[in-house]
Design a protein around this motif. Structure first.
Motif, PDB file in Angstrom:
ATOM      1  N   TRP A 107      21.811  29.116  32.654  1.00  7.05           N
ATOM      2  CA  TRP A 107      22.990  29.704  33.295  1.00  7.05           C
ATOM      3  C   TRP A 107      22.992  31.224  33.083  1.00  7.05           C
ATOM      4  O   TRP A 107      23.256  31.996  34.015  1.00  7.05           O
ATOM      5  N   ARG A 108      22.700  31.639  31.860  1.00  7.04           N
ATOM      6  CA  ARG A 108      22.697  33.068  31.537  1.00  7.04           C
ATOM      7  C   ARG A 108      21.610  33.802  32.306  1.00  7.04           C
ATOM      8  O   ARG A 108      21.788  34.950  32.723  1.00  7.04           O
ATOM      9  N   SER A 127      24.574  27.405  42.871  1.00  6.06           N
ATOM     10  CA  SER A 127      25.961  26.960  42.731  1.00  6.06           C
ATOM     11  C   SER A 127      26.041  25.435  42.635  1.00  6.06           C
ATOM     12  O   SER A 127      26.846  24.889  41.869  1.00  6.06           O
ATOM     13  N   LEU A 132      20.372  28.935  37.945  1.00  4.68           N
ATOM     14  CA  LEU A 132      21.085  27.809  38.533  1.00  4.68           C
ATOM     15  C   LEU A 132      21.764  28.223  39.833  1.00  4.68           C
ATOM     16  O   LEU A 132      22.477  29.225  39.875  1.00  4.68           O
ATOM     17  N   ALA A 189      20.874  24.387  29.082  1.00  5.70           N
ATOM     18  CA  ALA A 189      21.787  24.650  30.196  1.00  5.70           C
ATOM     19  C   ALA A 189      22.422  26.025  30.053  1.00  5.70           C
ATOM     20  O   ALA A 189      22.539  26.777  31.030  1.00  5.70           O
ATOM     21  N   LYS A 211      24.893  24.346  39.190  1.00  4.63           N
ATOM     22  CA  LYS A 211      25.873  24.654  38.147  1.00  4.63           C
ATOM     23  C   LYS A 211      26.873  23.516  38.011  1.00  4.63           C
ATOM     24  O   LYS A 211      27.194  23.077  36.891  1.00  4.63           O
TER      25      LYS A 211
END
Length: 411
Positions: free
Chosen positions: A172-173, A179, A177, A168, A182
């Motif tokens: 994310w980085r 919105s 993802l 995850a 997320k």
């Protein structure tokens, strides 16, 4: 193992059709010396333009390829949760859950290695009710077996946490993802951490001294049900999201019959979930050992000791006879509903995968009923009971698959 989840950034950009200019100082307006650039060189993504203008390293954007990777990741995560549920059930069946009387996130990751360490661990266990009342003649070798069962369950829980949190953070980085994803990923990771705390909260209830009780020491059935219920929620959310990302959607005609079938499928999945959750009360109270006959409970359809507790509502959660009776009724109701769902689906033209899901649901439901009855009649042997517990997860999985096949496609 993590390489199964991650795809190099260059390959993702290539699969999504994004091309970045390699020439240093190239104009951003789509022309060079009064001449228009080729079309592919003018196809910037918004994210790529912002990254180039700010001088920072560019990141990927969500694509079909990244969705498939995240779908596979969540499918693996749901598999690890299923493994934790099954292993936890075996731990309960072997009465191993109270063997580790401490909870340390890092310290307890290393098991005892010497005779002195094992004896010290055994002495700690001897201070608690389960040894004093139930296992006062247990040997060190027998203690090692139940200790390793609980140790395996706890270590598997840590693997589940890593399977969620590390990928995850990577996704994310990388900017893979959306919105919406997320928020969902944060909720899943938070639920994983909550599961660990809830597990220890459950174990603590079995380590407490109860001077007024001469019953066999066990964890609270309420906390056990909460622990199982949250694990099932985590499993369902992960599996649903994975299927939504991986399976292509079929555009079904929105007819009244389809709407009815969709609602019926949702209600049936809810029944499967509720029946599985009621199994936690059966396990927590050892209610499977009360009446080992079917279809009657002893010589009666409705046993005499169904309402022995006061107030009446207390029987539903604390009377082993009522708990087993409720689990039987829920199981019969669930398989009846699934049978009705199957015959209703035959009146509606459905895609091939949806038809397969309905047929599989019916097959798994009757298999699960057969396993439950066999477990009861054979006085709850551990291997068969473990298979029956696993069957509830299989049935819930197929119910989610069917719901996913019948889901409405947003316009």
């Amino acid at each position: 193992m993590l390489r199964l989840f991650f795809l190099p950034l260059k390959a993702v950009l290539k699969s999504s059709g994004i091309r970045l200019l390699a020439t240093r100082g190239a104009p951003r307006c789509g022309s060079h010396n009064g001449q228009k650039l080729p079309l592919l060189q003018r196809q910037y993504s918004t994210a790529s333009e912002v990254a180039l203008q700010s001088g920072r390293r560019s990141v990927s954007i969500p694509t079909k390829a990244t969705e498939r990777i995240m779908g596979r990741w969540l499918l693996v995560c749901s598999g690890t949760v299923a493994g934790a549920v099954i292993l936890g059930g075996v731990t309960r069946l072997t009465e191993s859950g109270l063997s580790m009387v401490d909870w340390h996130l890092i310290k307890e990751m290393k098991p005892p290695t010497s005779q002195e360490e094992w004896e010290a661990e055994f002495q700690k266990y001897q201070q608690f009710p389960e040894f004093k009342i139930l296992n006062h003649d247990m040997t060190l070798a027998e203690f090692k077996f139940i200790w390793y069962m609980e140790y395996s369950h706890r270590m598997w829980g840590r693997i589940v946490g890593l399977a969620y949190i590390l990928p995850a953070a990577y996704f994310w980085r990388r900017g893979w993802l959306t919105s919406g994803m997320k928020g969902r990923v944060l909720a899943l990771c938070g639920l994983v951490c909550f599961q660990g705390l809830l597990g220890w909260y459950m174990v603590k209830s079995g380590l407490e001294e109860k001077p007024d009780s001469h019953d066999i020491p066990r964890v609270s059935q309420y906390r056990l049900a909460a622990h199982l219920g949250s694990a099932l929620v985590l499993y369902c959310a992960s599996l649903w999201t994975a299927l939504s990302l991986l399976l292509p959607r079929d555009k079904l005609p929105e007819t009244r019959q389809l709407l009815q079938l969709r609602r019926f499928a949702h209600g049936t999945a809810g029944l499967v979930f509720l029946t599985a959750l009621s199994g936690a009360f059966v396990a927590g109270l050892d209610a499977g050992l009360v009446y080992n006959s079917f279809p009657k409970m002893g010589e009666r359809w409705i046993p005499e000791d169904l309402f022995t507790f006061s107030p009446v509502l207390k029987n539903v959660f604390e009377n082993p006879t009522m708990v087993q009776f409720d689990h039987r009724i829920l199981g019969i109701t669930t398989v009846t509903a699934i049978t009705g769902l199957y015959f209703l689906s035959r009146r509606i033209p459905l895609p091939r995968r949806a038809k397969m899901a309905v047929a599989t649901l019916l097959t798994v439901a009757y298999t699960q009923v057969g396993l439950g009855i066999s477990t009861l009649l054979m006085y709850v042997p551990t291997p068969l009971a473990a298979v029956h517990q696993s069957g509830s997860l299989a049935l819930l999985s197929v119910a989610l698959w069917l719901m996913n096949e019948l889901r409405r496609i947003p316009k």
